[in-house]
Structure formats: C-alpha cells, structure tokens
Design an enzyme around this catalytic site. Structure first.
Site, short mmCIF file in Angstrom:
data_model
loop_
_atom_site.label_atom_id
_atom_site.label_comp_id
_atom_site.label_asym_id
_atom_site.label_seq_id
_atom_site.Cartn_x
_atom_site.Cartn_y
_atom_site.Cartn_z
N SER A 119 -52.93 -6.02 -33.79
CA SER A 119 -51.41 -5.58 -33.37
C SER A 119 -51.04 -4.25 -34.00
O SER A 119 -51.67 -3.72 -34.72
CB SER A 119 -50.57 -6.57 -34.00
OG SER A 119 -49.02 -6.33 -33.86
N TYR A 132 -46.71 -10.82 -41.27
CA TYR A 132 -47.64 -10.71 -40.23
C TYR A 132 -48.45 -9.43 -40.36
O TYR A 132 -49.38 -9.13 -39.88
CB TYR A 132 -46.77 -10.69 -38.71
CG TYR A 132 -47.50 -10.61 -37.49
CD1 TYR A 132 -48.25 -11.72 -36.78
CD2 TYR A 132 -47.40 -9.67 -36.69
CE1 TYR A 132 -48.81 -11.46 -35.87
CE2 TYR A 132 -47.99 -9.33 -35.73
CZ TYR A 132 -48.85 -10.41 -35.18
OH TYR A 132 -49.33 -10.30 -33.83
N LYS A 136 -52.46 -8.56 -40.36
CA LYS A 136 -52.81 -7.77 -39.19
C LYS A 136 -53.57 -6.61 -39.88
O LYS A 136 -54.79 -6.20 -39.44
CB LYS A 136 -52.07 -7.62 -38.21
CG LYS A 136 -51.69 -8.66 -37.33
CD LYS A 136 -52.73 -9.33 -36.61
CE LYS A 136 -52.44 -10.34 -35.34
NZ LYS A 136 -53.37 -10.91 -34.79
#
Length: 227
Positions: A119, A132, A136
């Site tokens: 991402s 998150y 990532k």
C-alpha cells in the site's frame, strides 16, 4: 475485490488458479463465475491448516499475496487484538505462504514470481493507521529480503503499492466527498485507482515482461508520494 479480479484475470489468461479466502461465499461465487478455479477456504492466521492445504494444492509457479486486514484505531487506542490480527494476516501469513510456495518452486527447479500487495500507506503516515502502515512497511522490507534470498533460485519478488482502490469496499469507505476530497487533492492525477490498475500491474510483475525486476515496489498511487 483485488484478489478476485486477479484470480479471474489469471484464469482468463490460461493459468491454473487456486484462490484462497476465509469467506466461503466469496469462493463459491468465484467458482461459479470461473469454474476452472480451484478454491481453498482457510483462515490465513491458522498456520497448521495453511501448511497442509497450500502444500497439498501445489506446486505453484506464481503467487499473489493479497489478503489483508485494516483495523483502524488512533495510536493511543490500539488494542492488542487488533495488533495481533494485523500482524498475523498482513505480515505473518505472507511470510508463511511464501515459504511454502517458494520451497515448492525450488524443489521443482522452476523459476517463479511472487507479488505482495502492499500500500501507499507503507511509505506515508496516515492518521488512525498506526498498525496498518507499520505492517505494510514491514511487508515491503520482507519482500526485499525475499528477493535477495530467493533470487539465486530464479524467483522474483516485488510489491504493488496502490492508493485507495475503488473496490466495492473502497467505494463505501470513501463515499463521503469531504473525506475523499482531502485524499484526492494530494494525488496529482486527481483520482483514486481502479481495480484494473492494480490487476494490470500485478500481471506485469508476474510475467516475463518484468524479467529483470525484483525487490521493487511499484507505486500505483497517481503520484501521491510526490506531492
């Protein structure tokens, strides 16, 4: 949405596809759409079950690690359960499934390609995305180490790093014009990514057209990181 579209595209291109998800209904509808696709219903956090099922389903020449969870919490409110679940799926599952598949590739003596779906959040801090963003980022570095160690076995490893993608879930989560405008204003191309933008990039990295590309992160962000 991305994983399903990749499975359909690969099947349409003539690949033998095995799709893995923990959601049986999604796999059943995928099998109806593309009867040639084999399905595995598993929770990627269950290492023993994954080891047995993926090991029996192979060997494979290509792998796309797309599964992820996004449990958004302010940094001061991050819970242990959210942290553990995110680590298990966003990082641990990629490492584990890639180990299984790469060992099969090496045992078969075949070259291979692995694409991990990361991402833009791996490169830029986003509010309420502490876990998150961190998982990532860890995935990006894992992919580089995999590329280094698996390269001598002719296995390439890359990531795609999309901005917001207009999957069904993406359209729901970003339907608020005020919320979406704040993000789009930071994207020079002035729009979010469509599913096909990500799928086409994945197909490129799986194919021989990217034969000299490994250890790279392909940004699909409309220029977000340059703004």
């Amino acid at each position: 949405g991305i994983g399903r579209a990749v499975a359909v595209a690969l099947s349409g291109a003539g690949a033998r596809v095995t799709a893995l998800s923990r959601t049986a209904a999604d796999l059943e509808s995928l099998a109806r759409e593309c009867p040639g696709i084999e399905t595995l219903c598993l929770d990627l956090a269950d290492w023993e079950a994954v080891e047995a099922a993926v090991g029996a389903a192979g060997p494979f020449e290509l792998l796309v690690n797309n599964a992820a969870v996004a449990e958004l919490q302010p940094f001061l409110e991050v819970t242990r359960s959210a942290l553990q679940r995110s680590l298990d799926v966003n990082f641990g599952a990629v490492l584990h499934v890639s180990q299984i598949v790469a060992r099969q590739m090496i045992a078969q003596g075949v070259p291979g390609a692995i694409v991990n779906v990361s991402s833009q959040a791996s490169k830029r801090a986003l509010r309420d995305h502490a876990v998150y963003c961190s998982t990532k980022s860890a995935l990006d570095m894992l992919s580089k180490v995999m590329a280094m160690e698996l390269g001598p076995h002719k296995i390439r490893v890359n990531t795609v790093n999309p901005t917001v993608v207009m999957t069904d879930m993406g359209r729901i989560n970003w339907s608020d014009p005020q919320k979406s405008a704040a993000m789009i204003n930071r994207i020079p191309l002035g729009k979010f990514a469509e599913v096909d933008d990500v799928v086409n990039s994945i197909l490129f990295l799986l194919s021989d057209k990217s034969a000299m590309t490994t250890g790279s992160s392909l940004m699909i962000d409309g220029g977000f990181l340059v703004s």
